[in-house]
Design a protein around this motif. Sequence first.
Motif, mmCIF file in Angstrom:
data_model
loop_
_atom_site.group_PDB
_atom_site.id
_atom_site.type_symbol
_atom_site.label_atom_id
_atom_site.label_comp_id
_atom_site.label_asym_id
_atom_site.label_seq_id
_atom_site.Cartn_x
_atom_site.Cartn_y
_atom_site.Cartn_z
ATOM 1 N N SER A 63 0.838 -1.186 0.000
ATOM 2 C CA SER A 63 0.000 0.000 0.000
ATOM 3 C C SER A 63 0.877 1.241 0.000
ATOM 4 N N PRO A 64 0.664 2.139 -0.945
ATOM 5 C CA PRO A 64 1.448 3.369 -0.951
ATOM 6 C C PRO A 64 1.016 4.344 0.147
ATOM 7 N N PHE A 65 -0.108 4.078 0.797
ATOM 8 C CA PHE A 65 -0.661 4.999 1.783
ATOM 9 C C PHE A 65 -0.535 4.494 3.219
ATOM 10 N N TYR A 66 -0.739 3.197 3.442
ATOM 11 C CA TYR A 66 -0.701 2.608 4.781
ATOM 12 C C TYR A 66 0.591 1.821 4.978
ATOM 13 N N PRO A 67 1.550 2.354 5.745
ATOM 14 C CA PRO A 67 2.776 1.602 5.993
ATOM 15 C C PRO A 67 2.530 0.375 6.880
ATOM 16 N N SER A 68 1.509 0.477 7.725
ATOM 17 C CA SER A 68 1.111 -0.665 8.546
ATOM 18 C C SER A 68 -0.365 -0.518 8.898
ATOM 19 N N VAL A 69 -0.957 -1.631 9.261
ATOM 20 C CA VAL A 69 -2.346 -1.653 9.721
ATOM 21 C C VAL A 69 -2.346 -2.332 11.077
ATOM 22 N N THR A 70 -2.933 -1.666 12.068
ATOM 23 C CA THR A 70 -3.032 -2.222 13.413
ATOM 24 C C THR A 70 -4.495 -2.504 13.726
ATOM 25 N N ILE A 71 -4.769 -3.728 14.133
ATOM 26 C CA ILE A 71 -6.122 -4.115 14.516
ATOM 27 C C ILE A 71 -6.083 -4.519 15.982
ATOM 28 N N GLU A 72 -6.760 -3.744 16.827
ATOM 29 C CA GLU A 72 -6.879 -4.096 18.247
ATOM 30 C C GLU A 72 -8.149 -4.902 18.430
ATOM 31 N N PHE A 73 -8.074 -5.891 19.276
ATOM 32 C CA PHE A 73 -9.243 -6.720 19.554
ATOM 33 C C PHE A 73 -9.194 -7.180 20.998
ATOM 34 N N ARG A 74 -10.354 -7.531 21.521
ATOM 35 C CA ARG A 74 -10.472 -7.946 22.915
ATOM 36 C C ARG A 74 -10.826 -9.426 22.995
ATOM 37 N N VAL A 75 -10.056 -10.154 23.757
ATOM 38 C CA VAL A 75 -10.346 -11.556 24.039
ATOM 39 C C VAL A 75 -11.145 -11.589 25.341
ATOM 40 N N THR A 76 -12.363 -12.113 25.271
ATOM 41 C CA THR A 76 -13.216 -12.180 26.457
ATOM 42 C C THR A 76 -13.420 -13.599 26.962
ATOM 43 N N ASP A 77 -13.297 -14.559 26.062
ATOM 44 C CA ASP A 77 -13.494 -15.954 26.434
ATOM 45 C C ASP A 77 -12.341 -16.775 25.847
ATOM 46 N N PRO A 78 -11.415 -17.218 26.682
ATOM 47 C CA PRO A 78 -10.257 -17.947 26.160
ATOM 48 C C PRO A 78 -10.603 -19.280 25.494
ATOM 49 N N ALA A 79 -11.820 -19.758 25.647
ATOM 50 C CA ALA A 79 -12.218 -21.022 25.017
ATOM 51 C C ALA A 79 -12.676 -20.822 23.570
ATOM 52 N N GLU A 80 -12.931 -19.582 23.165
ATOM 53 C CA GLU A 80 -13.432 -19.317 21.821
ATOM 54 C C GLU A 80 -12.315 -19.294 20.787
ATOM 55 N N ARG A 81 -12.737 -19.409 19.529
ATOM 56 C CA ARG A 81 -11.817 -19.257 18.399
ATOM 57 C C ARG A 81 -11.912 -17.810 17.931
ATOM 58 N N TYR A 82 -10.767 -17.193 17.697
ATOM 59 C CA TYR A 82 -10.715 -15.815 17.213
ATOM 60 C C TYR A 82 -10.029 -15.803 15.852
ATOM 61 N N HIS A 83 -10.757 -15.299 14.849
ATOM 62 C CA HIS A 83 -10.215 -15.172 13.497
ATOM 63 C C HIS A 83 -10.372 -13.713 13.094
ATOM 64 N N VAL A 84 -9.252 -13.061 12.737
ATOM 65 C CA VAL A 84 -9.253 -11.624 12.453
ATOM 66 C C VAL A 84 -8.722 -11.411 11.031
ATOM 67 N N PRO A 85 -9.602 -11.409 10.020
ATOM 68 C CA PRO A 85 -9.172 -11.219 8.641
ATOM 69 C C PRO A 85 -8.893 -9.750 8.328
ATOM 70 N N LEU A 86 -8.068 -9.533 7.311
ATOM 71 C CA LEU A 86 -7.774 -8.192 6.815
ATOM 72 C C LEU A 86 -7.919 -8.198 5.300
ATOM 73 N N LEU A 87 -8.735 -7.291 4.783
ATOM 74 C CA LEU A 87 -8.881 -7.078 3.341
ATOM 75 C C LEU A 87 -8.163 -5.774 3.034
ATOM 76 N N LEU A 88 -7.140 -5.837 2.205
ATOM 77 C CA LEU A 88 -6.258 -4.700 1.979
ATOM 78 C C LEU A 88 -6.287 -4.252 0.527
ATOM 79 N N SER A 89 -6.356 -2.949 0.319
ATOM 80 C CA SER A 89 -6.174 -2.362 -1.007
ATOM 81 C C SER A 89 -5.273 -1.142 -0.845
ATOM 82 N N PRO A 90 -4.802 -0.540 -1.903
ATOM 83 C CA PRO A 90 -3.824 0.538 -1.774
ATOM 84 C C PRO A 90 -4.265 1.700 -0.876
#
Length: 99
Positions: A63-90
């Motif tokens: 990406s010529p505009f975003y040098p990095s992307v940071t996604i913060e998320f909260r884990v509330t239940d350690p037994a759950e599955r967490y999947h955090v996808p990223l769709l990126l365009s320039p």
Amino acid sequence: MSLSTHVLDAASGRPAAGLAVRLERADGSVLAERHTDADGRLEDLPAPEIGVHRLIFETGDRSPFYPSVTIEFRVTDPAERYHVPLLLSPYSYSTYRGS
């Protein structure tokens, strides 16, 4: 619990292979540093504890505009599955809680 991500390059319609990704606690402690596989996936991230975490994607070479992307998320239940996808365009990106 498990944690995974999948990065897709929306401009090319292809997976974002070889993208550097870092998993951190909210305090900045690094839990893992990996690169996405040929399908743009990371399945082997360590399972974070309850609390706030962040995934930092080093997107500067895609990406010529975003040098990095940071996604913060909260884990509330350690037994759950967490999947955090990223769709990126320039000049945009999106994310959601996947399954």
